[in-house]
Design a protein around this motif. Structure first.
Motif, mmCIF file in Angstrom:
data_model
loop_
_atom_site.group_PDB
_atom_site.id
_atom_site.type_symbol
_atom_site.label_atom_id
_atom_site.label_comp_id
_atom_site.label_asym_id
_atom_site.label_seq_id
_atom_site.Cartn_x
_atom_site.Cartn_y
_atom_site.Cartn_z
ATOM 1 N N THR A 77 -12.355 -48.444 31.722
ATOM 2 C CA THR A 77 -13.187 -47.463 31.028
ATOM 3 C C THR A 77 -12.397 -46.801 29.914
ATOM 4 O O THR A 77 -11.171 -46.725 29.977
ATOM 5 N N VAL A 78 -13.120 -46.336 28.920
ATOM 6 C CA VAL A 78 -12.541 -45.513 27.868
ATOM 7 C C VAL A 78 -12.891 -44.071 28.185
ATOM 8 O O VAL A 78 -14.026 -43.764 28.546
ATOM 9 N N HIS A 79 -11.905 -43.207 28.064
ATOM 10 C CA HIS A 79 -12.105 -41.772 28.236
ATOM 11 C C HIS A 79 -11.730 -41.098 26.923
ATOM 12 O O HIS A 79 -10.790 -41.521 26.248
ATOM 13 N N LEU A 80 -12.462 -40.050 26.573
ATOM 14 C CA LEU A 80 -12.198 -39.279 25.369
ATOM 15 C C LEU A 80 -11.664 -37.915 25.765
ATOM 16 O O LEU A 80 -12.110 -37.347 26.768
ATOM 17 N N VAL A 102 -15.887 -37.654 28.857
ATOM 18 C CA VAL A 102 -15.262 -36.745 27.906
ATOM 19 C C VAL A 102 -14.537 -35.657 28.701
ATOM 20 O O VAL A 102 -15.117 -35.061 29.603
ATOM 21 N N HIS A 103 -13.276 -35.418 28.337
ATOM 22 C CA HIS A 103 -12.437 -34.447 29.035
ATOM 23 C C HIS A 103 -11.912 -33.408 28.046
ATOM 24 O O HIS A 103 -11.741 -33.704 26.866
ATOM 25 N N ASP A 104 -11.615 -32.244 28.564
ATOM 26 C CA ASP A 104 -11.056 -31.187 27.717
ATOM 27 C C ASP A 104 -9.657 -31.526 27.227
ATOM 28 O O ASP A 104 -9.286 -31.199 26.108
ATOM 29 N N THR A 105 -8.869 -32.181 28.078
ATOM 30 C CA THR A 105 -7.476 -32.468 27.736
ATOM 31 C C THR A 105 -7.119 -33.919 28.029
ATOM 32 O O THR A 105 -7.777 -34.585 28.841
ATOM 33 N N VAL A 106 -6.052 -34.360 27.406
ATOM 34 C CA VAL A 106 -5.524 -35.696 27.684
ATOM 35 C C VAL A 106 -5.094 -35.789 29.147
ATOM 36 O O VAL A 106 -5.326 -36.800 29.815
ATOM 37 N N GLU A 107 -4.482 -34.734 29.651
ATOM 38 C CA GLU A 107 -3.996 -34.742 31.024
ATOM 39 C C GLU A 107 -5.124 -34.990 32.024
ATOM 40 O O GLU A 107 -4.962 -35.766 32.971
ATOM 41 N N THR A 108 -6.278 -34.350 31.824
ATOM 42 C CA THR A 108 -7.391 -34.567 32.757
ATOM 43 C C THR A 108 -7.980 -35.966 32.585
ATOM 44 O O THR A 108 -8.412 -36.578 33.562
ATOM 45 N N ALA A 109 -7.970 -36.485 31.371
ATOM 46 C CA ALA A 109 -8.456 -37.851 31.154
ATOM 47 C C ALA A 109 -7.552 -38.871 31.832
ATOM 48 O O ALA A 109 -8.025 -39.794 32.498
ATOM 49 N N VAL A 110 -6.241 -38.697 31.681
ATOM 50 C CA VAL A 110 -5.282 -39.598 32.331
ATOM 51 C C VAL A 110 -5.417 -39.498 33.844
ATOM 52 O O VAL A 110 -5.425 -40.509 34.550
#
Length: 120
Positions: A77-80, A102-110
């Motif tokens: 999946t792709v996360h933004l 879609v996430h607020d931060t890169v950390e939450t997406a990772v």
């Protein structure tokens, strides 16, 4: 339009592509080429850090959707992350936000990708 500034990193084994600049038809090919040249495991997915993107038109959206489709076909999946107001409105209007996380931060997406079993 000036070229995009692109960089990537691999926190916790997840590729994160940081995009800085306005995404439109004049630099779409630059982003496509950058993603194509990276050694990406599409089954693991990827994160686009869009915190440096104040504007995006349908050309930029098309690149992200193509990446999302390619990842999905391979089990990833792709996360933004860090989406600014104008691109967020584009995602809302087009319905993309319902299909691409879609996430607020890169950390939450990772963290979302690694908890889904897509890490090393």
């Amino acid at each position: 339009m000036p070229p995009l500034k692109l960089a990537h990193q691999r926190p916790r084994g997840v590729i994160v592509i940081a995009v800085n600049g306005e995404m439109d038809a004049t630099n779409r090919a630059q982003l496509e080429a950058y993603v194509r040249e990276l050694p990406v495991d599409l089954a693991r997915g990827m994160v686009f850090d869009l915190s440096g993107v104040p504007f995006m038109d349908s050309s930029g959206l098309h690149v992200l959707l193509r990446c999302a489709t390619d990842c999905l076909r391979n089990g990833g999946t792709v996360h933004l992350a860090g989406v600014q107001p104008l691109p967020a409105r584009l995602f809302e209007i087009t319905g993309v936000a319902a299909y691409v996380p879609v996430h607020d931060t890169v950390e939450t997406a990772v963290a979302a990708l690694t908890s889904a079993g897509h890490s090393l």
